[in-house]
Design an enzyme around this catalytic site. Sequence first.
Site, mmCIF file in Angstrom:
data_model
loop_
_atom_site.group_PDB
_atom_site.id
_atom_site.type_symbol
_atom_site.label_atom_id
_atom_site.label_comp_id
_atom_site.label_asym_id
_atom_site.label_seq_id
_atom_site.Cartn_x
_atom_site.Cartn_y
_atom_site.Cartn_z
ATOM 1 N N SER A 40 3.455 3.538 2.550
ATOM 2 C CA SER A 40 2.619 2.386 2.219
ATOM 3 C C SER A 40 3.206 1.058 2.689
ATOM 4 O O SER A 40 2.465 0.100 2.928
ATOM 5 C CB SER A 40 2.377 2.331 0.703
ATOM 6 O OG SER A 40 3.616 2.324 0.001
ATOM 7 N N GLY A 77 1.640 6.711 0.211
ATOM 8 C CA GLY A 77 1.960 7.868 -0.619
ATOM 9 C C GLY A 77 2.735 8.957 0.087
ATOM 10 O O GLY A 77 3.121 9.947 -0.538
ATOM 11 N N ASN A 105 8.850 7.219 -1.447
ATOM 12 C CA ASN A 105 8.101 8.045 -2.402
ATOM 13 C C ASN A 105 8.922 9.237 -2.888
ATOM 14 O O ASN A 105 8.724 9.714 -4.008
ATOM 15 C CB ASN A 105 6.780 8.504 -1.776
ATOM 16 C CG ASN A 105 5.811 7.350 -1.614
ATOM 17 O OD1 ASN A 105 5.479 6.669 -2.584
ATOM 18 N ND2 ASN A 105 5.370 7.104 -0.396
ATOM 19 N N ASP A 186 2.569 -5.198 -8.451
ATOM 20 C CA ASP A 186 3.204 -3.940 -8.868
ATOM 21 C C ASP A 186 4.723 -4.017 -8.788
ATOM 22 O O ASP A 186 5.432 -3.121 -9.248
ATOM 23 C CB ASP A 186 2.687 -2.758 -8.050
ATOM 24 C CG ASP A 186 2.965 -2.892 -6.547
ATOM 25 O OD1 ASP A 186 3.728 -3.794 -6.143
ATOM 26 O OD2 ASP A 186 2.395 -2.098 -5.773
ATOM 27 N N HIS A 189 5.470 -3.247 -3.736
ATOM 28 C CA HIS A 189 4.954 -3.485 -2.389
ATOM 29 C C HIS A 189 5.041 -4.976 -2.038
ATOM 30 O O HIS A 189 4.617 -5.822 -2.826
ATOM 31 C CB HIS A 189 3.493 -3.032 -2.288
ATOM 32 C CG HIS A 189 3.334 -1.555 -2.411
ATOM 33 N ND1 HIS A 189 3.031 -0.941 -3.613
ATOM 34 C CD2 HIS A 189 3.440 -0.569 -1.485
ATOM 35 C CE1 HIS A 189 2.951 0.368 -3.417
ATOM 36 N NE2 HIS A 189 3.197 0.621 -2.145
#
Length: 212
Positions: A40, A77, A105, A186, A189
């Site tokens: 991502s 992801g 991830n 979040d 990111h």
Amino acid sequence: MPKTSILSPTRRAMIGGALATWPVPVLAQRAPVITLLGDSITAGFGLPASAALPAQLQAELRRLGSKALIRGAGVSGDTTAGGLARVDFSVQRDTDLCLVALGGNDLLQGLDPKRTQANLEKIVARLKARNISVVLAGLQPPPVIGRAYAQEFRAVFQTVAKTQRVALYPNLLAGVAQVPSLNQSDGFHPNARGVTVIAKALAPVLVKALKA
């Protein structure tokens, strides 16, 4: 009767000399291609395409005078296992240099670092077998991650870079991670400003790798 030339020896010499010095058209050199194989972060999660890493990195390369073309191959992801499954078709044959930016991830899911290392080694080995140069981007686990696991995970990238003999960019999120003003809500990111920081730091590394 054999045909004879209507040109005198002097005339033939003059024409031959002119042809020898006639400019030969030079074919335009193909711009090198850099593919970003990642998750991502390289896909630009939460950002418009113009603010994502591929676009900002492309702009930074132009500012540095590089004609290299950036091609994004990030999938939100994706783990290292996912990257391994698609590396052969996500990194196209005209790629000169690949930035492998996977593992975040794996870290978030608490996967076994040994599996992460094995996947990265296979990814890099496949790229090298195709004569594609590699820069491996590492990650620094956040403080909330247990110390033992963090140390083992951090060492994965150093080990892969050493055993596969490729360049290591130690921390893709250097200067951005844990900085609220450079991240989305979040906290993980990067926002557009954060991506700018990453692009400015990463671009010279990729330019150097291309020259090498």
